[in-house]
Design a protein around this motif. Structure first.
Motif, short mmCIF file in Angstrom:
data_model
loop_
_atom_site.label_atom_id
_atom_site.label_comp_id
_atom_site.label_asym_id
_atom_site.label_seq_id
_atom_site.Cartn_x
_atom_site.Cartn_y
_atom_site.Cartn_z
N ALA A 115 -6.36 46.51 -58.61
CA ALA A 115 -5.29 45.70 -59.17
C ALA A 115 -4.01 45.82 -58.34
O ALA A 115 -3.31 44.83 -58.12
CB ALA A 115 -5.01 46.13 -60.61
N MET A 116 -3.71 47.03 -57.86
CA MET A 116 -2.52 47.23 -57.03
C MET A 116 -2.67 46.47 -55.72
O MET A 116 -1.71 45.84 -55.24
CB MET A 116 -2.33 48.72 -56.75
N GLY A 117 -3.85 46.51 -55.14
CA GLY A 117 -4.09 45.77 -53.90
C GLY A 117 -3.95 44.27 -54.11
O GLY A 117 -3.34 43.57 -53.28
N ALA A 118 -4.49 43.76 -55.21
CA ALA A 118 -4.40 42.33 -55.51
C ALA A 118 -2.95 41.91 -55.73
O ALA A 118 -2.51 40.86 -55.25
CB ALA A 118 -5.24 42.01 -56.74
N GLY A 119 -2.18 42.74 -56.45
CA GLY A 119 -0.78 42.43 -56.71
C GLY A 119 0.05 42.42 -55.44
O GLY A 119 0.93 41.56 -55.27
N THR A 120 -0.22 43.36 -54.56
CA THR A 120 0.51 43.41 -53.28
C THR A 120 0.19 42.19 -52.43
O THR A 120 1.08 41.61 -51.79
CB THR A 120 0.14 44.70 -52.51
N LEU A 121 -1.07 41.79 -52.43
CA LEU A 121 -1.50 40.62 -51.66
C LEU A 121 -0.81 39.35 -52.15
O LEU A 121 -0.51 38.45 -51.35
CB LEU A 121 -3.02 40.46 -51.75
N GLU A 122 -0.53 39.29 -53.43
CA GLU A 122 0.14 38.12 -54.01
C GLU A 122 1.55 37.92 -53.43
O GLU A 122 2.10 36.82 -53.48
CB GLU A 122 0.27 38.28 -55.52
N GLY A 123 2.13 38.99 -52.89
CA GLY A 123 3.49 38.92 -52.36
C GLY A 123 3.66 37.89 -51.25
O GLY A 123 4.78 37.44 -50.99
N ILE A 124 2.57 37.50 -50.62
CA ILE A 124 2.68 36.52 -49.52
C ILE A 124 3.12 35.15 -50.03
O ILE A 124 3.57 34.30 -49.25
CB ILE A 124 1.34 36.37 -48.75
N PHE A 125 3.04 34.94 -51.36
CA PHE A 125 3.42 33.65 -51.93
C PHE A 125 4.87 33.63 -52.42
O PHE A 125 5.26 32.73 -53.17
CB PHE A 125 2.47 33.28 -53.07
N THR A 126 5.65 34.60 -51.98
CA THR A 126 7.07 34.67 -52.34
C THR A 126 7.83 33.36 -52.08
O THR A 126 8.67 32.96 -52.89
CB THR A 126 7.76 35.83 -51.60
N PRO A 127 7.58 32.66 -50.95
CA PRO A 127 8.32 31.40 -50.70
C PRO A 127 8.22 30.38 -51.84
O PRO A 127 9.17 29.63 -52.08
CB PRO A 127 7.67 30.87 -49.42
N PHE A 128 7.10 30.35 -52.55
CA PHE A 128 6.97 29.40 -53.65
C PHE A 128 7.92 29.77 -54.79
O PHE A 128 8.55 28.90 -55.40
CB PHE A 128 5.52 29.37 -54.15
N GLU A 129 8.01 31.06 -55.11
CA GLU A 129 8.94 31.50 -56.15
C GLU A 129 10.37 31.25 -55.71
O GLU A 129 11.23 30.90 -56.51
CB GLU A 129 8.73 32.99 -56.46
N ARG A 130 10.61 31.45 -54.43
CA ARG A 130 11.95 31.25 -53.85
C ARG A 130 12.41 29.80 -54.05
O ARG A 130 13.51 29.54 -54.53
CB ARG A 130 11.89 31.60 -52.36
#
Length: 295
Positions: A115-130
């Motif tokens: 779960a920690m690995g999956a959550g960290t990987l999700e960070g690449i989609f920060t531009p969409f939240e931005r």
């Protein structure tokens, strides 16, 4: 001979689809959820950014009209469908890899690491939240015509501009994923689905996801407040997570209650949102792909 070859090719195609069942189901669940809960999320966003009451946030949206109500829908739709596809897909993939190569004694250790690995990987989609933050903030209504225009305009400030608020997103995603998947597994294990008909199972899946999502989202609410403030700025210096948090506390008279302004709407949105996500994911996995969600 041709019929045999055709049957084999169809079997290969089915296996390929089933291999990505978690990815497709996660994306589908996110799509259903976003279209349902976007207006609630937008009102909550205004509270996070301006520290106003629920009534004032709703009144702002009412005055801006229906035309602007779904303004900013595309970024979360793109971000959530993609990130939840990655979240569920990578979680199950990481879990299988850990089981195959390490065989940890505690299943909850396996779930937590995956779960920690999956959550960290999700960070690449920060531009969409931005971009979502900029599209929902009324002060940028005249600056950015639409989502694509906002993405293009940010490019002039450099690639780093897309990743404002990256740290709070990482601090939020990993731990919240751990709590969600551990809690989800516990719920499935202790509330037997055997003998339940389809409607009862859907209700259990909804309630389990709803309660987990609402509690976890509330616990991490201040993290989202800081993230929203960091991402509401365009150009100029980057204010650190610590400094932004300090500024927000000072503006709100060091009141914890004011720091949690908007959490009521957030709780309702998360309750509905994660209930829909969990129930939709389970339904897609079991009914469309005929696969168990437990590894």
């Amino acid at each position: 001979m041709n019929k045999i070859k055709e049957i084999r090719m169809k079997a290969i195609d089915v296996n390929k689809v089933n291999h990505y069942a978690e990815v497709v189901s996660g994306g589908g669940a996110a799509f259903i959820n976003i279209t349902v809960t976007f207006p609630i999320n937008k009102a909550m966003f205004r509270q996070q950014l301006y520290g106003i009451s629920s009534f004032r946030a709703i009144e702002q949206l009412r005055k801006e009209g229906f035309r602007n109500l779904y303004r900013g829908l595309m970024p979360p739709l793109m971000q959530k469908t993609t990130s939840l596809a990655v979240m569920f897909g990578s979680f199950y993939r990481f879990q299988r890899l850990i089981d195959e190569h390490f065989s940890l004694e505690s299943k909850y250790a396996t779930i937590s690491i995956a779960a920690m690995g999956a959550g960290t990987l999700e960070g690449i989609f920060t531009p969409f939240e931005r971009v979502q933050v900029l599209m929902q903030d009324k002060k940028y209504h005249k600056d950015f015509k639409n989502t694509i225009h906002a993405f293009k305009e940010l490019r002039t400030f450099g690639i780093h501009e897309y990743y404002r608020g990256f740290l709070p997103i990482l601090l939020r995603n990993g731990p919240s994923n751990v709590l969600f998947f551990v809690g989800r597994d516990y719920f499935q294990e202790n509330f037997s689905y055997k003998g339940d008909d389809a409607s009862v199972k859907i209700i259990k899946d909804f309630v389990g996801g709803a309660v987990l999502g609402a509690l976890i989202s509330t616990a991490f609410y201040p993290m989202n407040v800081v993230k929203t403030r960091m991402q509401s700025k365009v150009g100029g210096d980057f204010c650190s997570f610590h400094e932004t948090f300090r500024i927000i506390l000072k503006e709100r008279d060091y009141s914890v209650r004011k720091l949690f302004r908007g959490f009521h709407l957030n709780y309702i949105r998360s309750f509905v949102s994660w209930g829909v996500i969990n129930a939709s994911f389970e339904l897609l996995m079991t009914k469309v792909f005929n696969k168990s969600t437990r590894v």
